[in-house]
Design an enzyme around this catalytic site. Structure first.
Site, PDB file in Angstrom:
ATOM      1  N   VAL A  81      45.459  -5.589   1.068  1.00 20.91           N
ATOM      2  CA  VAL A  81      46.486  -6.056   1.993  1.00 20.91           C
ATOM      3  C   VAL A  81      46.247  -7.511   2.366  1.00 20.91           C
ATOM      4  O   VAL A  81      47.171  -8.281   2.516  1.00 20.91           O
ATOM      5  CB  VAL A  81      46.554  -5.173   3.266  1.00 20.91           C
ATOM      6  CG1 VAL A  81      45.245  -5.193   4.031  1.00 20.91           C
ATOM      7  CG2 VAL A  81      47.688  -5.597   4.165  1.00 20.91           C
ATOM      8  N   GLY A 162      52.290  -6.958  14.352  1.00 18.45           N
ATOM      9  CA  GLY A 162      52.957  -6.735  13.079  1.00 18.45           C
ATOM     10  C   GLY A 162      53.192  -5.257  12.834  1.00 18.45           C
ATOM     11  O   GLY A 162      53.169  -4.431  13.750  1.00 18.45           O
ATOM     12  N   ARG A 163      53.396  -4.939  11.564  1.00 17.09           N
ATOM     13  CA  ARG A 163      53.785  -3.598  11.186  1.00 17.09           C
ATOM     14  C   ARG A 163      52.762  -2.532  11.627  1.00 17.09           C
ATOM     15  O   ARG A 163      53.121  -1.496  12.173  1.00 17.09           O
ATOM     16  CB  ARG A 163      53.957  -3.544   9.663  1.00 17.09           C
ATOM     17  CG  ARG A 163      54.591  -2.284   9.135  1.00 17.09           C
ATOM     18  CD  ARG A 163      54.565  -2.271   7.608  1.00 17.09           C
ATOM     19  NE  ARG A 163      55.248  -3.416   7.034  1.00 17.09           N
ATOM     20  CZ  ARG A 163      56.551  -3.430   6.715  1.00 17.09           C
ATOM     21  NH1 ARG A 163      57.281  -2.366   6.910  1.00 17.09           N
ATOM     22  NH2 ARG A 163      57.084  -4.507   6.194  1.00 17.09           N
ATOM     23  N   ARG A 186      53.694 -16.778  18.904  1.00 17.81           N
ATOM     24  CA  ARG A 186      54.712 -17.376  19.778  1.00 17.81           C
ATOM     25  C   ARG A 186      54.666 -16.688  21.140  1.00 17.81           C
ATOM     26  O   ARG A 186      55.497 -15.826  21.445  1.00 17.81           O
ATOM     27  CB  ARG A 186      56.091 -17.210  19.142  1.00 17.81           C
ATOM     28  CG  ARG A 186      56.167 -17.791  17.703  1.00 17.81           C
ATOM     29  CD  ARG A 186      57.572 -17.648  17.125  1.00 17.81           C
ATOM     30  NE  ARG A 186      58.116 -16.312  17.411  1.00 17.81           N
ATOM     31  CZ  ARG A 186      59.394 -16.072  17.629  1.00 17.81           C
ATOM     32  NH1 ARG A 186      60.260 -17.066  17.636  1.00 17.81           N
ATOM     33  NH2 ARG A 186      59.808 -14.845  17.841  1.00 17.81           N
ATOM     34  N   ILE A 253      40.830  -3.528  14.262  1.00 22.25           N
ATOM     35  CA  ILE A 253      41.196  -2.971  12.963  1.00 22.25           C
ATOM     36  C   ILE A 253      41.689  -4.082  12.038  1.00 22.25           C
ATOM     37  O   ILE A 253      42.262  -3.813  10.989  1.00 22.25           O
ATOM     38  CB  ILE A 253      42.327  -1.937  13.119  1.00 22.25           C
ATOM     39  CG1 ILE A 253      43.447  -2.512  14.020  1.00 22.25           C
ATOM     40  CG2 ILE A 253      41.812  -0.653  13.698  1.00 22.25           C
ATOM     41  CD1 ILE A 253      44.796  -2.401  13.457  1.00 22.25           C
ATOM     42  N   ARG A 255      40.291  -8.161  11.356  1.00 24.22           N
ATOM     43  CA  ARG A 255      39.214  -8.843  10.643  1.00 24.22           C
ATOM     44  C   ARG A 255      38.078  -9.089  11.622  1.00 24.22           C
ATOM     45  O   ARG A 255      38.317  -9.463  12.776  1.00 24.22           O
ATOM     46  CB  ARG A 255      39.703 -10.173  10.052  1.00 24.22           C
ATOM     47  CG  ARG A 255      40.639 -10.025   8.857  1.00 24.22           C
ATOM     48  CD  ARG A 255      39.896  -9.536   7.606  1.00 24.22           C
ATOM     49  NE  ARG A 255      40.774  -9.343   6.466  1.00 24.22           N
ATOM     50  CZ  ARG A 255      41.277  -8.161   6.086  1.00 24.22           C
ATOM     51  NH1 ARG A 255      41.007  -7.064   6.771  1.00 24.22           N
ATOM     52  NH2 ARG A 255      42.045  -8.086   5.012  1.00 24.22           N
ATOM     53  N   HIS A 304      34.849  -0.187   7.582  1.00 21.08           N
ATOM     54  CA  HIS A 304      36.118  -0.717   7.059  1.00 21.08           C
ATOM     55  C   HIS A 304      36.866   0.346   6.237  1.00 21.08           C
ATOM     56  O   HIS A 304      37.136   0.153   5.045  1.00 21.08           O
ATOM     57  CB  HIS A 304      35.864  -1.975   6.209  1.00 21.08           C
ATOM     58  CG  HIS A 304      37.067  -2.882   6.161  1.00 21.08           C
ATOM     59  ND1 HIS A 304      36.991  -4.234   6.007  1.00 21.08           N
ATOM     60  CD2 HIS A 304      38.398  -2.610   6.249  1.00 21.08           C
ATOM     61  CE1 HIS A 304      38.197  -4.768   5.990  1.00 21.08           C
ATOM     62  NE2 HIS A 304      39.074  -3.800   6.134  1.00 21.08           N
ATOM     63  N   ILE A 305      37.198   1.446   6.931  1.00 20.88           N
ATOM     64  CA  ILE A 305      37.867   2.565   6.251  1.00 20.88           C
ATOM     65  C   ILE A 305      39.340   2.683   6.657  1.00 20.88           C
ATOM     66  O   ILE A 305      39.962   3.718   6.444  1.00 20.88           O
ATOM     67  CB  ILE A 305      37.138   3.907   6.548  1.00 20.88           C
ATOM     68  CG1 ILE A 305      37.021   4.150   8.057  1.00 20.88           C
ATOM     69  CG2 ILE A 305      35.761   3.922   5.898  1.00 20.88           C
ATOM     70  CD1 ILE A 305      36.482   5.534   8.433  1.00 20.88           C
ATOM     71  N   SER A 307      42.177   1.785   5.462  1.00 21.77           N
ATOM     72  CA  SER A 307      43.144   2.263   4.464  1.00 21.77           C
ATOM     73  C   SER A 307      42.574   3.391   3.615  1.00 21.77           C
ATOM     74  O   SER A 307      43.177   3.785   2.618  1.00 21.77           O
ATOM     75  CB  SER A 307      43.574   1.106   3.568  1.00 21.77           C
ATOM     76  OG  SER A 307      42.488   0.690   2.770  1.00 21.77           O
TER      77      SER A 307
END
Lengths: 339, 339
Positions: A81, A162-163, A186, A253, A255, A304-305, A307
């Site tokens: 991603v 974001g999503r 913003r 979740i 970086r 870092h699981i 996904s």
């Protein structure tokens, strides 16, 4: 006519490998065979003459690799991603297309985010450790034994909206949260994209924050879900923790470097916040057993699981191969980075 | 006139203790002072002459205690959702009322249930252990590394479908589950109570199962949420696990003995199921560090923290005191057991 050469830095899974193998008639497929991450020297050597390269997050795509490949290179398809590992400017100047797999992991990461929020509030790591260490028989019951804050009635603050953040909010609604606030690039402005109709219309107030300070002060749960940029590096540091509520928790979740790890350890040590749960951390995966964060009972760290579901990884692999083939043929990719 | 005597087997918290203390003018309050659980001998000795007793889950309310108290005893107020520790028949025959606190912990337990489901699927315990043991730097990345099944699209089976189960279902809907099935004491019949309008009308099918077999076979997630009775003891055993899907997980938030622990260890050992997460277990809290369940990397065990939120425990304490006072005065309780 010589076959078109593609390099793939990993054995793929199921459907993805099958789609690739079906192209053996037209393509010369050079694929890294070991279970270990692809060696840089192997990649540089084999890239020569390739028209497409399918890479993992662990493979650096830079001038040196593009140089080694040669001017016929048309596409990089990344099984990821994020694209931090890719020098976008270098690709752009050579007119090389970049595919990635950003959308199919939304659900898997949002699911994990909920798990981490609850583990931070309900002392998940601490609870497991007590049982494993055989302490349960000696835990005298008390009305406040192993209690944590309850999510119902809380204000949830999103750093980045974001999503994935919006998919997390969607899941949080039936837990009875009271309000959501979010900070984007913003401040004070409504989020540009409204992926699930929650920005315009939710059953609770969903409002832009005007500053990180406001978000830190008002949130019972802080979710770090923004991209890593020079302006978000260490966005969450001593100053931010100092403004958080004593019963608030923080979850990362996104970086690792967005949170200053030393400042987090200090905030936990001094009980400035209630707890933390991290899927990512600075300098991952080089986290040794003696890392100070692992001494904090109120911090949970998973490797870092976000996904890491079977369904998502299969879909990411399949989309990477589709992006690779689309790049070779000049077709539309499933997801392409605008360079 | 002599004050009415009440015995309380625990120091209470905040508001609850305050409500009690405000009655010191009318009541003789005898309260256990230590942080340790109340000693049985102390309770038997001090119960003599009491009109009301406020007890914890750890205090047995039986003929012997009622005898020790004497015929003036009018009310037992239990700080608990379950009343396994109370001999209901003995209370009934003496016309003693029983208060308890069943409703205020619904949200806290449903929240924890979601945490446990996700931990079982996403390998929460295993993940934490790998990081703590310093294994992260040596985990070679692979597309299926640390993956588990994704909750989206799954069928969720509820053994027992009371208020907590239904509150859990409400939370699960935005995760994209496909279907819910439930088994109650009336197999194949619609649930009697529809606490959140989900039995009659949900966005997905919500249907009664006709048998435990059907539920085991069809579910991707099994949630044990029924009462412990002679017919539910070891309801989940070798036979049940044998019918479950290989990628299914099981969560127990009800009472330990509903799952046969030996059978669960075997099912995990032989990979008949994907994982488990337990808030309760047979013989709790006497779980030593060498217990076989703790050797299973795909099983998470937490120390009965279902209702362990600050908000819920404060509310339970307050309701217990209100039930006690209502029992003394012949008023309506917040929640009273029909004996």
């Amino acid at each position: 006519m010589a076959k078109t050469k593609v390099v793939v830095t990993r054995q793929l899974i199921d459907e993805a490998q099958q789609i690739l193998d079906e192209k053996k008639g037209e393509l010369e497929i050079v694929q890294w065979q070991s279970e270990k991450p692809c060696e840089r020297s192997w990649l540089l050597e084999n890239a020569k003459g390739a028209t497409g390269i399918l890479v993992m997050l662990s493979d650096k795509v830079d001038e040196k690799l593009l140089e080694a490949a040669g001017s016929q290179l048309k596409v990089i398809a990344s099984f990821s991603v994020g694209t931090d590992h890719v020098d976008r400017d270098a690709l752009k100047s050579r007119n090389i297309r970049l595919g990635y797999t950003p959308t199919c992991l939304t659900d898997a990461v949002a699911d994990l985010t909920i798990m981490l929020i609850l583990m931070a509030q309900r002392r998940g790591g601490e609870s497991i450790a007590k049982v494993i260490n055989g302490e349960w028989p000696q835990m005298p019951w008390h009305p406040l034994l192993m209690t944590g804050p309850q999510i119902g009635g809380s204000t949830v603050g999103f750093l980045g909206f974001g999503r994935i953040a919006q998919a997390t909010l969607k899941r949080l609604l039936p837990f009875g949260i009271k309000k959501a606030i979010y900070l984007t690039s913003r401040p004070g402005q409504p989020a540009k994209e409204d992926h699930f109709g929650l920005v315009k219309q939710a059953t609770i107030p969903v409002e832009p924050a005007t500053s990180a300070d406001q978000l830190a002060k008002e949130s019972d749960v802080v979710i770090v879900g923004c991209a890593l940029t020079p302006s978000t590096k260490h966005l969450v540091s001593t100053d931010f923790f100092g403004k958080m509520k004593k019963l608030a928790v923080i979850v990362n979740i996104a970086r690792g470097p967005i949170i200053d790890t030393d400042a987090l350890v200090k905030a936990l040590d001094e009980e400035q916040i209630f707890g933390a749960a991290l899927d990512v951390i600075e300098n991952e995966p080089n986290i040794q057993a003696n890392h100070p964060i692992l001494k904090q009972p109120r911090c949970v760290l998973v490797p870092h699981i976000g996904s890491a579901t079977i369904e998502t990884r299969e879909q990411m692999a399949t989309e990477s191969v589709k992006n690779l083939l689309a790049g070779l043929n000049g077709d539309a990719m499933v997801n392409e980075v605008e360079l």
